[in-house]
Design an enzyme around this catalytic site. Structure first.
Site, PDB file in Angstrom:
ATOM      1  N   GLU A 169     -14.702   1.935  -6.309  1.00 17.14           N
ATOM      2  CA  GLU A 169     -14.752   3.388  -6.513  1.00 17.14           C
ATOM      3  C   GLU A 169     -14.479   3.670  -7.994  1.00 17.14           C
ATOM      4  OE1 GLU A 169     -12.096   7.379  -5.399  1.00 17.14           O
ATOM      5  OE2 GLU A 169     -11.895   5.584  -4.173  1.00 17.14           O
ATOM      6  N   GLU A 197      -4.608   2.384   1.919  1.00 16.76           N
ATOM      7  CA  GLU A 197      -5.480   1.746   0.920  1.00 16.76           C
ATOM      8  C   GLU A 197      -4.695   0.729   0.109  1.00 16.76           C
ATOM      9  OE1 GLU A 197      -7.233   5.016  -1.333  1.00 16.76           O
ATOM     10  OE2 GLU A 197      -7.176   6.269   0.470  1.00 16.76           O
TER      11      GLU A 197
END
Length: 424
Positions: free
Chosen positions: A339, A228
């Site tokens: 997120e 990520e």
């Protein structure tokens, strides 16, 4: 003869006595540590952890935001604490670079859609010499904010959006909410995007807001592999509300492996110019100047390592392929998007913002975007993704809208304010 026998026996006795003494000594030490007040034990544990993380610097730079950036010799970085990397020869540059990169200079179509260059805040006070890498120094208070020394620098379990078969109980239980675009069903050897940078407001210190690319392999169970990269605001991790560049990796769904940035051994950095976890400056503002960062993660077809590039020129470093099981070969899913952690303060939905804190329909200079979304195929070519899906748990809180045109390629606007009259 007798003397010889005696001296030989004496030599045998000494190691035995030393062994007994050593065992007794460590039993006493263990007992005294057990009796030590828990605060003292924690202090000792934190100090040991700081000594492991903070390597001896060649040079130190004080950042205007209070960060200390240590320029550490490239061969002394945390990656080499990993037992499998003790004799590793650093790969200073990738063997291959993906072909067909979108022309970044053609990105703007007019004065209203012009974006500006971006840097890191610590650059204003100096730079690191060659053969060193910049590392944000970990402070005692950083570690103390974590739930435990062991969990410092790690994400909680089950934070990956699971688009196709999202179980409502699972998404609520995890406390994480997303607005993402994704592709699946093929083998992916990398992903790229240009990500609009904002400074979303965070309601609670234990919540965060991030915008990133996920490269995923394995199932969504305990064998999940993930790489990520993006930007985040995380008061818990950094002690402030600054927008920061970050990376993350795990090979077991965030259980024992992996961490943010360089907070464990794994990622090998080669760039002397960009610091993981350091503040990005400047950031976008509503109806005003817009700033974005470009992130590319791809697999070197020759060496097998996963490389990361920031902007047009900064090749930051790589994740050695042995860190992973499924990602040793390729990724089976790519996700792009936002997120947030929703800890439901006072039993209500959090007001932590995603992206700019505005819904996608407000578009450029108001809503946050990802543009130039691409994947790397098996021939090491960058190309537009096929069948871009979207997913969000609660579109009244955070939403996403995709599009495509000649200047931005595949893109989407995303985000939202969290709690509002339609998201109680």
């Amino acid at each position: 003869m007798g003397v010889a026998q005696f001296s030989s026996g004496h030599r045998k006795e000494v190691p035995v006595r030393l062994a007994i003494f050593s065992v007794c000594f460590w039993i006493l030490v263990s007992l005294s540590c057990a009796k030590m007040p828990s605060a003292s034990r924690q202090k000792l544990e934190v100090q040991k952890h700081l000594n492991r993380l903070n390597k001896r610097p060649v040079k130190t730079i004080q950042s205007p935001d209070g960060d200390i950036i240590d320029c550490v010799h490239i061969s002394h970085q945390p990656a080499f604490d990993h037992p499998f990397l003790r004799d590793h020869k650093i790969q200073m540059r990738p063997s291959y670079h993906p072909e067909g990169i979108f022309n970044e200079n053609k990105m703007s179509t007019g004065p209203n859609e012009r974006t500006n260059s971006i840097t890191q805040l610590w650059h204003t006070n100096g730079k690191c010499p060659e053969d060193t890498i910049p590392i944000r120094r970990t402070k005692k208070e950083d570690v103390l904010r974590a739930s435990s020394v062991k969990r410092y620098g790690k994400k909680k379990h089950r934070t990956i959006p699971k688009p196709r078969s999202a179980d409502p109980d699972l998404t609520n239980e995890s406390g994480h909410q997303h607005a993402i675009a994704y592709v699946e069903g093929d083998k992916y050897y990398g992903a790229k995007a240009t990500i609009n940078v904002w400074e979303p407001k965070i309601q609670q210190p234990n919540e965060f807001s991030l915008s990133q690319i996920w490269l995923l392999g394995g199932s969504f169970g305990e064998d999940l592999n993930s790489i990520e990269a993006g930007w985040q605001v995380s008061p818990d991790l950094y002690g402030d509300n600054n927008t920061r560049l970050f990376t993350y990796w795990t090979s077991d769904a965030y259980q024992a492996t992996g961490c943010y940035n360089l907070l464990c051994s794994g990622f090998i950095q080669v760039s002397s110019q960009i610091a993981m976890g350091a503040s990005i400056s400047p950031v976008s503002s509503y109806r005003n100047s817009q700033y974005d960062i470009s992130i590319l993660v791809w697999k070197d077809p020759k060496e097998g390592n996963w490389w990361m590039q920031f902007g047009n020129g900064y090749v930051l470093g790589y994740w050695p392929s042995f860190l992973f099981s499924y990602l040793t070969e390729s990724a089976s899913m790519i996700e792009w998007g936002g997120e947030v952690v929703n800890s439901q303060p006072d039993g209500q939905h959090t007001s932590t913002q995603m992206g700019s804190g505005r819904f996608p329909e407000e578009a450029f200079s108001k809503s946050s975007y990802f543009k130039n979304i691409q994947v790397v195929d098996s021939s090491n070519n960058l190309k537009a993704p096929k069948e871009l899906g979207t997913f969000t748990e609660q579109s009244n809180c955070y939403d996403i809208q995709t599009g495509s045109n000649g200047d931005w390629g595949h893109y989407f606007y995303y985000g939202g304010p969290g709690r509002n009259p339609n998201c109680p």
